[in-house]
Design a protein around this motif. Sequence first.
Motif, PDB file in Angstrom:
ATOM      1  N   MET A  45       4.674   6.842   1.551  1.00  0.00           N
ATOM      2  CA  MET A  45       5.146   5.714   2.334  1.00  0.00           C
ATOM      3  C   MET A  45       4.572   4.427   1.749  1.00  0.00           C
ATOM      4  SD  MET A  45       4.976   7.137   6.237  1.00  0.00           S
ATOM      5  CE  MET A  45       5.714   8.708   6.658  1.00  0.00           C
ATOM      6  N   THR A  46       5.417   3.406   1.742  1.00  0.00           N
ATOM      7  CA  THR A  46       4.999   2.121   1.178  1.00  0.00           C
ATOM      8  C   THR A  46       4.952   1.083   2.289  1.00  0.00           C
ATOM      9  OG1 THR A  46       6.014   2.666  -0.945  1.00  0.00           O
ATOM     10  CG2 THR A  46       5.495   0.349  -0.531  1.00  0.00           C
ATOM     11  N   ILE A  47       3.741   0.611   2.582  1.00  0.00           N
ATOM     12  CA  ILE A  47       3.544  -0.451   3.576  1.00  0.00           C
ATOM     13  C   ILE A  47       3.570  -1.780   2.837  1.00  0.00           C
ATOM     14  CG2 ILE A  47       1.990  -1.386   5.323  1.00  0.00           C
ATOM     15  CD1 ILE A  47       0.839   1.430   5.648  1.00  0.00           C
TER      16      ILE A  47
ATOM     17  N   LEU B  10       0.854  -1.192   0.000  1.00  0.00           N
ATOM     18  CA  LEU B  10       0.000   0.000   0.000  1.00  0.00           C
ATOM     19  C   LEU B  10       0.882   1.231   0.000  1.00  0.00           C
ATOM     20  CD1 LEU B  10      -2.811   1.376   0.294  1.00  0.00           C
ATOM     21  CD2 LEU B  10      -2.427   1.289   2.784  1.00  0.00           C
ATOM     22  N   VAL B  11       0.681   2.113  -0.974  1.00  0.00           N
ATOM     23  CA  VAL B  11       1.391   3.384  -1.035  1.00  0.00           C
ATOM     24  C   VAL B  11       0.438   4.468  -0.549  1.00  0.00           C
ATOM     25  CG1 VAL B  11       2.552   5.071  -2.509  1.00  0.00           C
ATOM     26  CG2 VAL B  11       2.835   2.612  -2.945  1.00  0.00           C
ATOM     27  N   VAL B  12       0.821   5.145   0.548  1.00  0.00           N
ATOM     28  CA  VAL B  12      -0.012   6.226   1.083  1.00  0.00           C
ATOM     29  C   VAL B  12       0.710   7.545   0.848  1.00  0.00           C
ATOM     30  CG1 VAL B  12      -1.240   4.875   2.808  1.00  0.00           C
ATOM     31  CG2 VAL B  12       0.971   5.838   3.378  1.00  0.00           C
ATOM     32  N   THR B  13      -0.067   8.553   0.503  1.00  0.00           N
ATOM     33  CA  THR B  13       0.485   9.872   0.217  1.00  0.00           C
ATOM     34  C   THR B  13      -0.233  10.913   1.060  1.00  0.00           C
ATOM     35  OG1 THR B  13      -1.067  10.197  -1.616  1.00  0.00           O
ATOM     36  CG2 THR B  13       1.085   9.227  -2.153  1.00  0.00           C
ATOM     37  N   CYS B  14       0.296  12.137   1.018  1.00  0.00           N
ATOM     38  CA  CYS B  14      -0.285  13.257   1.762  1.00  0.00           C
ATOM     39  C   CYS B  14      -0.577  14.373   0.770  1.00  0.00           C
ATOM     40  CB  CYS B  14       0.685  13.744   2.840  1.00  0.00           C
ATOM     41  SG  CYS B  14       0.056  15.116   3.804  1.00  0.00           S
TER      42      CYS B  14
ATOM     43  N   ASN C 216      10.726  -5.993   7.340  1.00  0.00           N
ATOM     44  CA  ASN C 216      10.035  -5.513   6.139  1.00  0.00           C
ATOM     45  C   ASN C 216       9.369  -4.183   6.471  1.00  0.00           C
ATOM     46  OD1 ASN C 216       9.421  -5.820   3.477  1.00  0.00           O
ATOM     47  ND2 ASN C 216       7.764  -7.280   3.785  1.00  0.00           N
ATOM     48  N   PRO C 217      10.158  -3.182   6.859  1.00  0.00           N
ATOM     49  CA  PRO C 217       9.577  -1.934   7.370  1.00  0.00           C
ATOM     50  C   PRO C 217       8.974  -1.061   6.272  1.00  0.00           C
ATOM     51  CG  PRO C 217      11.947  -1.716   7.223  1.00  0.00           C
ATOM     52  CD  PRO C 217      11.634  -3.140   6.846  1.00  0.00           C
TER      53      PRO C 217
END
Length: 1010
Positions: free
Chosen positions: A764-766, A752-756, A824-825
């Motif tokens: 950020m890539t979870i 999952l790539v989250v952006t602001c 796997n952070p």
Amino acid sequence: MPFAWLTEGELEGRQELGPDDFVSPTMTINPRLRAFALGMAFFGAALANARAQDTLVVSDFRLDDSGRPVVRIPYAADSYYVLRRGEELSLIRSPVALVAQAMAGDLTQTELTDDGLPILAVAQFYRVTRILRAAPQDTDEDGMDDVYELERGPLLDPLDAADGVGDPDGDRRLTKDEYLAGTDPFRYDAPEAPVLTTLPDATMQTLLELRGTSAAGTYVRVDGGAALATNDVSADGAFSVLVRLATNRVNRLFVSSVDAQGVASIGKPVEVLQDSQPPKLFLDFPTNFSRVTDAQTMIAGRVGDSLSGYRGLNVWVHSSPSEGEPPLSSVQFSENSPLRGHVDVGIGPNGTYQRGEVPLALGTNIITVIAGDLLGNRTTRRSEIVRLPLEGPRLIVVSGDRQTTNAWRRVAEPIVVRATQADGAPLVGTELTFDVTRSDGRLLPFDTNQLSADWTLEPNSGTNGAMKLVLRTDASGEAKVWWTLGSDAGNANNRVCVMNSGISNAVFFCASATAHPARQINIGSGNNQKIETGGEIAEPLRVWVSDGLNAVPGTPVTFRIVQGGGRLIPGGRDGSVISQFPDSLHSTQMVIATGLTGHAAVGFVAGLDAGQNLIEASFPNQFGLPTTFIVYGVGRDPDQPGDFTGLVLDNTSNPVGNAYCRLTVGNYELGTFSDGQGRFRFDNVPGGMGHLYVDGRTANLLYTNAIPTNSFPTLSYPVVAIANAQNSLPTPVLLPRKRLTNEVVYYGTNDLVVTCPDIEGLKMTIKANSMRHADGNPVTPLNPAWVSLNQVHHDNIPMPMPDGASPAFAWTLQPGGATFDPNNPVAIEYPNMSGLPPGSIAYFLSFNHDTERFEIVSSGHVTNDGASILTDPGSGLTLAGWGCNCPPYSVSGRIESCCKIEGPKVIFSGKLLPNKPITYSVNRVPSEGKIEWSLSKGSDIAGILWSSPKTATLLLREPDEKFGEVTIRAKFREGEKDCISTLTVLVARIDLRARATFPEPRRRTRFGVG
């Protein structure tokens, strides 16, 4: 019966006086007095600061109507008088009267009466003594001075020895003991704080035995561990308490004595670090499955431990088969083992290590790296390196490898590479690419005639060169370059790779950078604490000394009390005491040498007066002013119960209503909701260490506007509550508002790539199957998580930043407390808004809700184009919540190039005419170029009307809400760096002028090298 007055001189040598010794003057004897011989001798004691001939003169002697002797003497307001009696001249010892007031009607005289004259047919002798109030005696020898008892009469009597061993307030402390302690003997006092034996500063154990002494009849209570711990104090005053420690964190224990009435003593704070967590370890060079041709290599990487790493770390590097079978993690190495590497512990996980000349056999080599902290925790990493026989054309390192110099400096020798045929013949005119692969070092050609490409066209080029050079070999097949190291200090932390696409092997150079002398000092932690008067702060005052970027161990830091009472004591786990002034028991100044991480810390014991205490910290030849800590002393009032109040605001300082707040202190636990003004209150709060938990998810009111629930995150704070006092946090609780439109449902099965939306370039890539909820359960399709990434202005982060970190912005990754697989952070891409040079090393911080502090959790680097900061391979976030990056730090080592914006910080719009302009200026004009003025916040209520090289004029209007903020930004170029200074201005409507809830605008300065 006739009497005579005899002076002290006339009585010298006379052993006895009888009735025949008294002659003249005439005095009437009361007829009711029985007939017996009464000898009267009066003589005054000379005052210590008086002349030798200055004696006390008796004005009159008489017997009153009851037959009691009465002596009249001159009165002085600075003294009091004692009448003593004895049956022999040499035994005039028994005090029979004491007076400190003048006679009624005659302020120049006073009288002393012997109320207890025995009816005996023997002579009685008297002496009157004058005693200065400023130097009182203890006439009745009860352990308390006469003036102290006179001031507390009639409850205390300076002629009654029995009142010294009384306990009028029932607190099990004798009156004379309270006199010595400075407490009120007529008011119930808390028991004395317990005295502890020496404790370890760090331990692997989860159970800790506390031993010490305290008052008999009390019990000892320990707050701050994994659970509340208590035990009774034995009759001889000894105690032992078994405390369960919270794992992998600093346990700030609060040890108190509690009496039978439930009153607790001032708490004794104790820091104990529980660390059962192995260090973080990365094997960076050579990379796994590398193919090399050299018989020896350097092994280098990153190592760190955010818990006990400050005490030191060990790294051992083993190569198999050359050095035998791969070792187990538990193997014991000797102190002088050849496998030991060189370690720079850094801060948190950003340490480095290296071991040179590691042997490699032909074929596959197993490299084993073992890292251990000094408590015994260990971690192991292994990689494979394949050594191939060198065939065909080759590259050979001639010189320049493994050099050391200061960061930002050129190494002493150029790095030299030779390209040859298999038979050793030089390869002339062969293109070699020199590439900086670690840190922000720069390369310059030794001979510009060998250049094959214009290095100035590289996006990262500067006066020290570029990160990549392409050179042609000379007639000897050699190419040379100058190497200026990068900005970060460490072991083998600068690396250059040299290669040619037509040659099978590449060669590598490593260099180590050291810090420059100390240039700046920042508050690390411990500021703005509140403590009980006479008590010790719960968290040490901790500073970080650096060269502007890197820690500088061994720097002598002077801590000095500049306001308030109290004293400094050794405290914390950082640094070592060099000296104390004036002595170890009354230290108002203490010098501490910084430890391995550049930190130094002291403890502080508050004085008995409530109020603000200021403690400065500085080091020799420091640029700028000392850094200053504020500690507030709060006194108990036994007549009032304790309370705890606070204020919940959003990041624009609007009150947040109906946020759930819960306070726990020992066995006390109570919840409430913030009101429409954001206020909350807890009553009848006991003293001790505790936690305040604020859940913004329940809030449904922002100022006067209704909002949906789940608009704000949660927060928790460690608190120290003072019994019988008004307690509060030093600042409001600041909650950043979440953008609900930015929230996504995550099922955990995919990346999952989250952006602001507010910050272009932040993402950020979870990783799939890596996320767990705060309760430890994995995120799955049946148990999904709502994930969001939101911006937080760094000035509004609710927890203090460590070591002066001053990022351009911060984030909050929600849900707070969620964790991610350490193997796997979460990978971060962060826009380089601070202007860090391409290639430079950066770090990411995250607020750890367990340790309740910001910690460096990941290393990163600036991309070669300077646009972004990326987490290093294997590094990343392991915990959701608040985060940011560093550097920069709030004060640069090159502080002489700084500017400061000056002008009003708070403007009440009601005082202004509509659209009245306000002018701001900087305190210096740059030596070159001009200042660029801009608004980074508040453009809806302000605009720049015009600007000059030194000033900017703003046009302001009244904000729509109760107040608004405008952030003014001034930027200019100074040499090779940008100087950026900002000032936040509060624009408030006049109807709020009477309210004292405005946040203090904060100024910050950032530097970036361009």
